[in-house]
Scaffold this active site. Sequence first.
Site: not given
Ligand code: FES
Length: 148
Positions: A33, A102
């Site tokens: 991400c 996360c």
């Molecule tokens: Fe990757 Fe939250 S989407 S840390």
Amino acid sequence: MYSEKVIDHFMNPRNVGEIKDASGSGTVGNAKCGDIMKVDLKIENGVIKDAKFKTFGCGAAIATSSIATEMIIGKTVEDALKVTNTSVMEALDGLPPVKVHCSLLAEEAVQSALWDYADKNNLVIEGLKKPAPDQEHHHDIDNEVVNV
Ligand code: FES
């Protein structure tokens, strides 16, 4: 889909910032991400006196780093190691499955900062693993990837 606690910690994050002359700092990222989290710790006599974070990432990453810093302040280094992504998620009343990674970032950032502290002070902290050398490391999150 987010708990009130997640929304609270996202809207009013605790312990944002940096610590000058930190005892230990750790920066971790998630390659998928692209989110990055940095944690600074002030440690005196084996106790975490202060913790600050900077997170360039999603709301769940901000909420998990906020609550993780709250959870470790006042704890010994050994007890801080027990603050895992699971306990962080529990403290936030849960996270959606696609956001579990996360909370792993928060655990990794704290551990990376603890490693830095141990490294600087020639300490061996039982149960503390050396973080990966770069920011490309991530846990197996393939089953959490959503198609958008
Ligand atoms: Fe990757 Fe939250 S989407 S840390």
